[in-house]
Scaffold this active site. Structure first.
Site, PDB file in Angstrom:
ATOM      1  CB  CYS A 137      -0.904   0.032   1.232  1.00 19.18           C
ATOM      2  SG  CYS A 137      -2.196  -1.202   1.161  1.00 19.18           S
ATOM      3  CB  CYS A 138       0.474   4.484  -1.683  1.00 22.07           C
ATOM      4  SG  CYS A 138       0.579   3.680  -3.253  1.00 22.07           S
ATOM      5  CD  GLU A 139      -1.452   5.050   4.236  1.00 21.29           C
ATOM      6  OE1 GLU A 139      -0.949   5.481   5.292  1.00 21.29           O
ATOM      7  OE2 GLU A 139      -2.351   5.630   3.621  1.00 21.29           O
ATOM      8  CE1 TYR A 147      -5.725   4.033   1.124  1.00 25.08           C
ATOM      9  CE2 TYR A 147      -3.876   2.733   1.907  1.00 25.08           C
ATOM     10  CZ  TYR A 147      -4.411   3.952   1.520  1.00 25.08           C
ATOM     11  OH  TYR A 147      -3.632   5.079   1.534  1.00 25.08           O
ATOM     12  CG  ASN A 148      -3.332   1.725  -2.117  1.00 21.70           C
ATOM     13  OD1 ASN A 148      -2.157   1.461  -1.921  1.00 21.70           O
ATOM     14  ND2 ASN A 148      -3.842   2.862  -1.694  1.00 21.70           N
TER      15      ASN A 148
END
Ligand code: LLP
Length: 418
Positions: A333-335, A379-380
């Site tokens: 994920c982009c986190e 998410y994403n």
């Protein structure tokens, strides 16, 4: 080669041939063994064990657990409906919920599901619909909490779960006034390995039961801690079982009251019966003074515990290499919080693992409880992953299909003005 809790190289290779990573895989054998350990607790006046469905609600898991003789604790009306649809008899289900809608309250009363009131307000709503003389359970907060962090502690003054033990008088007066009979008492304070904490929780709950003459069933909740990695300590079921049995026997000697014991583990039954199988998607580094990142094709969307609690899940490569490398394992994920190797104080924690290549399989262990069930869904826009179970002969069966893009989009509505 690493040692896995219930997988081996042969099973993993077979699974990889037939299924695209990532996917969850569970072991029926491990679940059954854990159920048997709970059912062997020497309760002096009888035992009913309930599975805390929230840990892993997949219908196939419920069926495996039901077949061992377990009953169920649902944490929402939706989990009750899930059980009923699975063909589980209503009288084996108890509802212990933070929220109570009147629509579902009617369903529960009609079906004969046991209701465990967690507040005076819930009891009032139940009383408004239930027939006079109905038996009821109440969940109390005995004033003591347990759990590895604030986020997993569900007892004591900072916890909203259950009726504060000093307010039981008021609740009893209300129940007496409207003809409800409090015959069951419940407490669940969080997870702990120490038998002394169980002794204290049982004694505090019994002290409350002394104010409630009709109570015959004492439910001490779940919270049996299991070690997911070598630095953690598991609850000794034998020690806790004996401790609780001794407290119940002593109470019977002192008061003449013999309580039927209920327990409702979730984690203990399924945590180490599940793994997330994924693959290495990329390997990067931040130079000689920095870190080497092992990027996997799984993430906090499907397994949130490391991001949420800094929980340690072993991430074991299927690699024969004798060379060790310090890897920081990162999710897809982009986190920056999507890390699988994080220390208890939430900082990067490189793990020494056999040298691994892009495309290699990684097994994330201890992933049977509160992993698939606590996934962040899309998410994403990553799809929910498949879940499989290994039967007694280690044959794999799909118990949840991988989600398709059409399903992710199915409930989205594009207003006509756009
Ligand atoms: N009974 C009640 C009323 C509960 O609220 C719970 C868990 C249990 C039983 C089962 O507890 P267990 O045996 O699983 O510890 N998401 C956290 C755990 C939250 C537990 C919530 N209540 C985690 O990933 O560790």
């Amino acid at each position: 080669m690493q040692n896995f809790t219930f997988l081996n190289k042969e099973i993993i290779s077979k699974l990889n041939e037939q299924h695209r990573t990532p996917f969850y895989v569970y072991s029926q054998k491990v679940i059954e063994k854990q159920c048997q350990a709970i059912l062997a607790i020497p309760a002096p006046f009888g035992l009913t064990a309930r599975y805390a469905i929230k840990a892993n609600p997949n219908t196939a898991i419920l069926k495996v657990i039901e077949n061992t003789g377990f009953h169920f604790d649902a944490s929402s009306e939706y989990e009750v409906i899930r059980c009923l649809k699975a063909g589980i008899a209503a009288d084996k289900i108890q509802l212990t919920s933070q929220e109570m809608s009147s629509e579902h309250l009617e369903l529960i009363i009609k079906e004969g599901v046991r209701f465990n009131a967690c507040s005076l307000e819930q009891l009032k709503r139940y009383a408004a619909k239930a027939p006079k003389g109905s038996e009821i359970s109440i969940r109390i907060n005995p004033g003591l909490g347990s759990g590895s962090s604030r986020k997993t502690n569900v007892g004591g003054p900072s916890s909203s779960f259950g009726i504060w033990f000093e307010q039981v008088d008021e609740v009893k007066r209300f129940a007496d006034g409207c003809g409800l009979r409090i015959t069951r008492l419940h407490s669940h304070i969080g997870s702990g390995a120490d038998p002394a904490v169980w002794e204290r929780a049982a004694s505090l709950t019994l002290a409350v039961a002394r104010q409630l003459p009709e109570v015959t069933v004492l439910n001490l909740g779940g919270g049996f801690k299991v070690a997911r990695h070598s630095d953690e300590v598991s609850t000794s079921i034998e020690a806790v079982g004996q401790t609780v049995a001794d407290v119940l026997k002593k109470e019977a000697e002192e008061t003449g009251r013999k309580y039927h014991l209920e327990l409702e583990p979730g984690t203990f039954l399924v945590a180490n019966a599940g793994s997330l199988v994924c693959s290495v998607d990329d390997i990067t580094n931040t130079g000689d003074e920095g870190y080497t990142f092992l990027k996997i094709n799984a993430g906090m969307d499907m397994l949130t515990r490391p991001a949420l609690y800094a929980a340690h899940h072993p991430c074991l490569p299927l690699s024969d290499s004798s060379e060790k490398v310090e890897y920081v394992i990162t999710g897809h994920c982009c986190e920056s919080g999507d890390l699988f190797s994080v220390s208890a104080d939430d900082t990067l924690e490189p793990r020494s693992l056999p040298k691994t290549n892009i495309g290699d399989t990684i097994i994330i262990e201890g992933a049977g409880a509160y992993c698939a069930s606590m996934s962040l869904k899309n998410y994403n826009s990553f799809p929910q992953v498949a879940e499989l179970i290994l039967d007694k002969d280690d044959q794999a069966h799909i118990i949840r299909k991988r989600e398709e893009m059409e399903q992710i989009l199915a409930n989205e509505v594009l207003p006509s003005y756009l």
